[in-house]
Design a protein around this motif. Sequence first.
Motif, PDB file in Angstrom:
ATOM      1  N   VAL A  32     136.041  60.070  -1.673  1.00  0.00           N
ATOM      2  CA  VAL A  32     134.945  59.170  -2.671  1.00  0.00           C
ATOM      3  C   VAL A  32     135.769  59.408  -4.216  1.00  0.00           C
ATOM      4  O   VAL A  32     136.570  60.310  -4.178  1.00  0.00           O
ATOM      5  N   SER A  56     127.425  59.960  -2.761  1.00  0.00           N
ATOM      6  CA  SER A  56     128.692  59.465  -2.039  1.00  0.00           C
ATOM      7  C   SER A  56     129.263  60.468  -0.970  1.00  0.00           C
ATOM      8  O   SER A  56     129.351  60.403   0.081  1.00  0.00           O
ATOM      9  N   ILE A 148     128.485  53.162  -0.639  1.00  0.00           N
ATOM     10  CA  ILE A 148     129.356  54.535  -1.173  1.00  0.00           C
ATOM     11  C   ILE A 148     130.468  54.112  -1.637  1.00  0.00           C
ATOM     12  O   ILE A 148     131.502  53.483  -1.456  1.00  0.00           O
ATOM     13  N   LYS A 149     130.910  54.868  -2.746  1.00  0.00           N
ATOM     14  CA  LYS A 149     132.017  54.723  -3.796  1.00  0.00           C
ATOM     15  C   LYS A 149     133.396  55.444  -2.970  1.00  0.00           C
ATOM     16  O   LYS A 149     133.758  56.310  -3.304  1.00  0.00           O
ATOM     17  N   THR A 150     133.771  54.539  -1.682  1.00  0.00           N
ATOM     18  CA  THR A 150     134.914  55.354  -1.006  1.00  0.00           C
ATOM     19  C   THR A 150     136.111  54.588  -1.729  1.00  0.00           C
ATOM     20  O   THR A 150     136.010  53.588  -2.172  1.00  0.00           O
TER      21      THR A 150
END
Length: 307
Positions: A32, A56, A148-150
Amino acid sequence: MPRIAYVDGAYLPHADAAIHIEDRGNQFADAVYEVWAVRAGGLLDLPGHLKRLRRSLGELRIAVPMSDAALTLVLHEIVRCNRLRNGLIYLQISRGVAPRDHAFPTPAALPTVIITAKRTDLAAAEAKAARGIGVITLPDIRWGRRDIKTVSLLPNALAKQAAKEAGAGEAWMIDPDGTITEGSSSNAWIVTPDHVLVTRAASNSILNGITRLAVIDAASGEKLAFEERAFTRDEALAAKEAFVTSASAHVTSVVTIDGLKVGDGKPGPVAMGLRKAYLSAARQNSVALHHRAAGPLVARKAKRRIP
Ligand code: PMP
């Protein structure tokens, strides 16, 4: 002065900073990230980005590598040792290094933490905001957990490249139901002909931007009517104004969509007003770094066992 990066506890010249080839961020995009804007040496929206980072990590069951207080110290140290006044800080945390296998490693690996800093040309950024940007539209081909900040950003990178090749600054992605989800690296907004500010509600379909949340706050201060709902390309083309929000673009007007003018084809007063209100609130809340004189930088190698 060399750029300095942080890798697992070590502050290193950017050119020497490296991670293992079997890092799961590299092999599976199992990582992330967060991005902070730095203005006048202060990190904008620091707590909001830390909170989303925790979320995240939690959603992907990646261990939290350090406390928010420790991470804040490291972030400030990176700003300080890069002598960064205006720029961006990038942080990435992966599940760590392990022999390649899709399932999570057992026992768990130590998460890998990397942080880099980049300067912004403030005059160029402000000139871009004054001009506004064009956007193109294309299908949203991403997965179902866009909240989700992947670092799994291939569809976003392809979308941005398509925008660049079309001479545009951003790509707005469209779900199969015809509604715009968001930009490849920003949230999408419009101002309707009857002066209602509209942006899509937070869900698994979009990344809940920290700038988006701060602009919602700023808009309530300006007493603007506001609706959180999806909108289509047709509605955006009929809007008075359109704009994007992100840590790097702050609030930037969208003046064309697929080459067609939005409103009069110039940045509008609502977007420009929100940009000003957002930046002044964010600057006020940011933590300036006056407290430490620059000391000698000791580069040391990260000590970790590599399987
Ligand atoms: N959506 C996407 C897909 C993004 O990559 C970004 C920027 N990271 C945003 C929205 C805006 O988020 P933020 O305001 O937190 O930068």
